[in-house]
Each structure stands twice: as C-alpha cells, then as structure tokens.
Design a protein around this motif. Sequence first.
Motif, PDB file in Angstrom:
ATOM      1  N   ILE A  26       3.436  -1.580   1.796  1.00 32.75           N
ATOM      2  CA  ILE A  26       3.383  -2.770   0.945  1.00 32.75           C
ATOM      3  C   ILE A  26       2.886  -2.389  -0.450  1.00 32.75           C
ATOM      4  N   ASP A  27       1.831  -1.550  -0.475  1.00 36.16           N
ATOM      5  CA  ASP A  27       1.272  -1.102  -1.753  1.00 36.16           C
ATOM      6  C   ASP A  27       2.289  -0.264  -2.533  1.00 36.16           C
ATOM      7  N   GLU A  29       5.575  -0.396  -2.381  1.00 39.02           N
ATOM      8  CA  GLU A  29       6.631  -1.260  -2.901  1.00 39.02           C
ATOM      9  C   GLU A  29       6.139  -2.054  -4.107  1.00 39.02           C
ATOM     10  N   LYS A  30       4.894  -2.532  -3.995  1.00 42.40           N
ATOM     11  CA  LYS A  30       4.315  -3.330  -5.072  1.00 42.40           C
ATOM     12  C   LYS A  30       4.155  -2.507  -6.354  1.00 42.40           C
ATOM     13  N   ASN A  31       3.815  -1.236  -6.218  1.00 41.14           N
ATOM     14  CA  ASN A  31       3.552  -0.387  -7.382  1.00 41.14           C
ATOM     15  C   ASN A  31       4.700   0.576  -7.689  1.00 41.14           C
TER      16      ASN A  31
END
Length: 261
Positions: A26-27, A29-31
């Motif tokens: 998730i991290d 993809e977010k960054n």
Amino acid sequence: MSNSLTGMLESIKLETISQVYSDFAIDAEKNNKSYIDYLSDLVSIEIEERRNKTIAKFLRQAKLPRDKLLQDFEVTRIPNLSPSLLQNLQQGDFIDRCDNILIFGNPGTGKSHLAIALAREWCMQARKCLYVSAASLVQQLLIAKNKLDLNNFIKRLDRYEVLVIDDISYIPYSKEEANLLFVLLAERYEQRSLVITSNLVFSKWNQIFQDEMTTTAAIDRLVHHATIIELNTESYRMKAAKVAKNHSHETTKKMEESNVK
C-alpha cells in the motif's frame, strides 16, 4: 490470494515479510515506488528482524549476570586507560584475530563491570560470547572429566567466539582443577578469544597453577596475543561507601543544627 501468499512466505521462513508485505505494498503504491524498491524494503526489514532475534538469543546465551553498560564505566578514573582503547576493544576486531583481554585490579575496581559491559557490546554485534565465573567453570570441567566428557565439553565452549572467565584468582584450586583450567586455556590458544579478570598480578599466578612450569606456560599463551588492562585505582565499592558515609554525616549535622534552633 493474500492468505495463500502469506502461507508460502511463512513456509520458506520469511515470517517478517509475511506480516508486513501488504502494508508495504500500500505504501509503495501510494509513494510510486518501483517493484525493486518495494522488494528491497521487504528484504531489509526481514534482515533487520532476523538480526534483532539473533542478538536477543546471543544475549540470553551469554549468561551475563548483571546489566552492566560500558557507558556507566568511569574511564576517566583510570589513569592509564584511554577511551580510544576501549572503543577499539568494543568494536571486536581482536575477536577475528583470536586475541585475548586480561583485566587486572583489586576487588571492587570494576573488572567484572568492564568485562560484562564489553561482552554485552559484542553480543549486540551478533558475536557469540559466554560469561562464567572461574569457580563455576572449574567445577564444570571437573564434572566433565569425571564423566569422561572433557573433550566434548571443551568443544562445546568452542562455539563461543569469546569466553569471559571472571575472577580467575578468587578461590584456590586443587592440582587437578588447576590442570583442567590450563587444558582449557591451551585449547583456546590462537583458536578463540578469552577475557580474563584477576586480582592477582602475574608474579603471583603460581598460587593459581601451583607450579612454575604450568604457570609460565599459561601466562605465555595468554599474553602472546593480548591486551592487558590494569585498573589500579580506588575501589568502586569503597568510593560509594565514602560518598554514603559523607552524606550520612551531612544529614546528621543538619539534623543536629535544626534541633539546636
């Protein structure tokens, strides 16, 4: 799919990754992290967690008797002991050379504190260490000999890169006990490192090994590749007693002055 991946990761012992890969994804993809960066983050945390577990295991196995820290050792009170020397020893390079450390000093001068604190630092570097009092070690050697298991016992000690033998001169030994202690020292010579504390200087070590030939041979092996530290200063315990005594006198004086008023 997630449960299946978790199971596969656990089956190949990637337990930390199995617990965090979803949150890391998730991290990532977010960054906008690349697959390589995502994978690198996962591997890094797995390595870190494994190292932490290894260090925790080595600290347990070291059997350090007290929580002594190097930062609490008062280097400045030892005239000939430089902080740079302690820093070099703390780094543990001598272990790779199978060198020894010999710490001398009167009772209460901090020999055990220093030996334990250094061993803790080496464990934190994932070095295998074992602390044992000389009295206990000699008894273990004697039991192993009587069980015809002496060679195996010494080999088990070889698992430890550093063997800390505390208070080698604390109690008198029988001839048999002294010979067993010498056998151990000889077996570790240039093979593994020793840290030994003693309140007896070398000239009095015939009180330990009881004959000049064995004493000389033991000293020769220990000092051949060794750092010798002398803690010839006021006893920690004596210093603490003086502080407590002075504090008591000051308290009593203040109470007496208060009563007079």
